[in-house]
Enzyme design. Structure first.
Site, PDB file in Angstrom:
ATOM      1  N   SER A 291       0.828  -1.189   0.000  1.00  0.00           N
ATOM      2  CA  SER A 291       0.000   0.000   0.000  1.00  0.00           C
ATOM      3  C   SER A 291       0.872   1.253   0.000  1.00  0.00           C
ATOM      4  O   SER A 291       1.694   1.435  -0.896  1.00  0.00           O
ATOM      5  CB  SER A 291      -0.953  -0.039   1.199  1.00  0.00           C
ATOM      6  OG  SER A 291      -1.906   0.973   1.114  1.00  0.00           O
TER       7      SER A 291
ATOM      8  N   GLU B 270      -9.426  -3.800  -4.920  1.00  0.00           N
ATOM      9  CA  GLU B 270      -8.719  -2.759  -4.171  1.00  0.00           C
ATOM     10  C   GLU B 270      -9.642  -1.638  -3.680  1.00  0.00           C
ATOM     11  O   GLU B 270      -9.372  -1.010  -2.658  1.00  0.00           O
ATOM     12  CB  GLU B 270      -7.617  -2.144  -5.051  1.00  0.00           C
ATOM     13  CG  GLU B 270      -6.468  -3.074  -5.388  1.00  0.00           C
ATOM     14  CD  GLU B 270      -5.484  -3.262  -4.253  1.00  0.00           C
ATOM     15  OE1 GLU B 270      -5.703  -2.703  -3.168  1.00  0.00           O
ATOM     16  OE2 GLU B 270      -4.488  -3.976  -4.454  1.00  0.00           O
TER      17      GLU B 270
ATOM     18  N   HIS C  55      -8.314  -4.631  -0.480  1.00  0.00           N
ATOM     19  CA  HIS C  55      -7.002  -4.061  -0.226  1.00  0.00           C
ATOM     20  C   HIS C  55      -6.435  -4.627   1.069  1.00  0.00           C
ATOM     21  O   HIS C  55      -7.114  -4.699   2.081  1.00  0.00           O
ATOM     22  CB  HIS C  55      -7.147  -2.544  -0.116  1.00  0.00           C
ATOM     23  CG  HIS C  55      -5.856  -1.815   0.076  1.00  0.00           C
ATOM     24  ND1 HIS C  55      -4.918  -1.704  -0.917  1.00  0.00           N
ATOM     25  CD2 HIS C  55      -5.350  -1.167   1.148  1.00  0.00           C
ATOM     26  CE1 HIS C  55      -3.889  -1.006  -0.470  1.00  0.00           C
ATOM     27  NE2 HIS C  55      -4.126  -0.684   0.783  1.00  0.00           N
TER      28      HIS C  55
END
Length: 546
Positions: free
Chosen positions: A233, A359, A469
């Site tokens: 990330s 995501e 995510h």
């Protein structure tokens, strides 16, 4: 712009105290300069925790570039993680009716605060096989945590899992993780910040930590010429930006990069943060100061923290359009990240880069009031692309139709439609910030350096979120199959050697190692999904960086 859902997966807990002088003399030791650092043994690995790598960024060093430490002296206890850097408050009202296991994922990950926190936070950790000596010359993997550039720390990640797997594979590595400043403390943005040359401080913290590795990792038995930087990330975006800075000259700091859910992102000039800076100045009583930046350095910590917490966060209505994020500052980033890629300002190192399938779902829970076609047009035009024409937004929406069977979580049919536009907006946000930047980056670098790419489609059955995510991080820190691929890559600059063969990625043959929740858990797929939509998002992001 980018987040990591902070996962509470560490299995080894220590109270969070920075390395400090001590008279204790038990446990594994390492000599740095004229100092002895005493670590802790954990089975077949040794850990040295909370080692300061920079001067405390407090007082007049707040909102300044990180400063190197003088030579170490004395004896230090390195048995506990240092405190995390100041964490921006999280505010995510959970929608009613969200399934229990999805709620559990959110509460036990996002709300797992990284505490305690302190401005005096620039420390790092080194985990080594217990049998390592200064002559071992082991390859090194350096972890950069995620958290949307707003929160995160090193203490919840058990680097011992990575080192233990490397021992089991007969390819031992050394693991390093560092704290860096986040939120406004690390990514303050305004014309004042740009003029002072103190933008992207969090990235500068990371760079200084990488220089520390070059100077000292040999003392732990590491090989400073065999360093891989790895992140998820915001950490993966950081890895990408470390590749782009300095004209693409890595300065010998690393030879490979491993990125999970993060690539060179479509961000613009640091002046785009001016409204948030001005709000901070106003809320701290610095509006009348002749030098507002210096005034902010003198504001009491509690008062400044309360003002920072009023900034829009990653789970606010504006979602992935973050207040505090890396931006073009003229020093660390001389142009937008995607323009730097086009200019060839990229470190020529081996790359692994991949995403999760869904995501955008996590970051669409804060926009459930966007329920009509007109509202989603307004949202995109107001929040993401205020300079785009109505025709451009309408064209984008033709590639991402309101048909819930085509939205994210992908491949879930009519399920997970929290609102008529939830899956549509989740698809757009996930592709704009994650999938499109990755595909653009890899296509631009295809044929210029070794590349492998992956797609995580595990946990697809998680209600509302799907393969959300950060779900891929379980593949590594929980000792999953990606752990082995990582160890192979760190050792050999090629992830192969375990599992099925992972083919290299090229524009002509964009193959993905795809992780599945099936009897056959690994397959090879093609990086061609949503080709028109992702291509158009890339066109818009190059034209209208955030």
């Amino acid at each position: 712009m980018l987040p990591l859902v902070v996962l509470a997966i560490a299995t080894l807990k220590f109270c969070a105290v920075s390395a400090a002088p001590t008279s204790r003399a038990t446990g594994p030791t390492v000599t740095l300069d004229n100092a002895t650092f005493i670590g802790v043994s954990a089975g077949t690995v040794s850990k040295f925790l909370g080692i300061p790598f920079a001067q405390p960024p407090v007082g007049n060093l707040r909102f300044q570039l990180p400063q190197s430490l003088p030579a170490y002296n004395g004896t230090y206890s390195a048995i506990a993680f240092g405190p995390s850097c100041p964490q921006q408050a999280i505010n995510l009202p959970l929608p009613s009716g969200l399934a229990a296991n999805a709620t559990d994922f959110i509460v036990n990950s996002i709300y797992n605060a990284v505490t305690p926190a302190s401005e005096d936070c620039l420390t790092l950790n080194v985990v080594v096989p217990a049998s390592t000596t200064p002559s071992s010359k082991l390859p090194v993997v350096v972890w950069i945590f995620g958290g949307g550039f707003e929160l995160g720390g090193t203490s919840i990640y058990d680097g011992g899992v990575i080192v233990q797997r490397s021992i089991d594979l007969g390819e031992p590595v050394i693991y390093v993780s560092m704290n860096y400043r986040v939120s406004a403390f690390g990514f303050l943005a305004s014309q004042e910040v740009k003029s002072a040359g103190v933008g992207n401080i969090g990235l500068q913290d990371q760079r200084l930590a990488l220089r520390w590795v070059q100077q000292y990792i040999g003392n732990f038995g590491g090989d400073s010429t065999k360093v891989t930087i790895w992140g998820e990330s915001a950490g993966a975006i950081s890895v990408a930006l470390q590749m782009l800075t300095n004209g693409g000259n890595a300065e010998g700091l690393f030879r490979a990069a491993f990125m999970e859910s993060g690539s060179p992102i479509p961000v613009g000039d640091i002046s785009h943060g001016q409204p948030y800076y001005d709000a901070l100045v106003s809320e701290t009583g610095c509006s009348g100061a002749s030098d507002t930046l210096q005034c902010l350095r003198q504001v009491p910590y509690a008062q400044l923290m309360a003002a920072v917490d009023q900034s829009p966060g990653i789970f606010s209505y504006q979602s992935l359009v973050l207040a505090w994020v890396p931006r073009v500052d003229g020093v660390f980033l001389t142009d937008t990240p995607q323009n730097l890629v086009l200019q060839g300002s990229v470190a020529n190192v081996s790359i692994v880069s991949g995403d999760c399938d869904d995501e955008g779902t996590l970051f669409s829970l804060s926009t459930l009031n966007v329920t009509t076609d007109a509202q989603i047009q307004q949202y995109l035009n107001t929040i993401y692309m205020p300079l785009a024409s109505s025709t451009e937004i309408e064209t984008l929406l033709t590639y991402y139709p309101a048909d819930i069977t085509q939205g994210s979580p992908f491949d879930t049919g009519i399920l997970n439609a929290l609102t008529p536009e939830f899956k549509r907006l989740a698809a757009i946000q996930g592709d704009l910030v994650f999938q499109a930047p990755r595909r653009f980056f890899l296509q631009q670098r295809s044929g210029l350096q070794p590349i492998w790419s992956f797609l995580n489609k595990r946990l697809k059955s998680l209600p509302a979120l799907g393969s959300a995510h950060a779900t891929d991080i379980l593949n590594v820190y929980a000792g999953g199959d990606m752990t082995s691929y990582l160890v192979e890559f760190v050792n050999n600059l090629n992830p192969n050697g375990v599992g099925i063969n992972w083919p290299a990625y090229t524009t002509a043959s964009p193959q993905l190692l795809t992780f599945l929740d099936r009897l056959i858990p690994l397959v090879i797929t093609q990086d061609t999904y949503r080709a028109q939509g992702i291509s158009y998002l890339t066109t818009l992001s190059l034209k209208y960086p955030l």
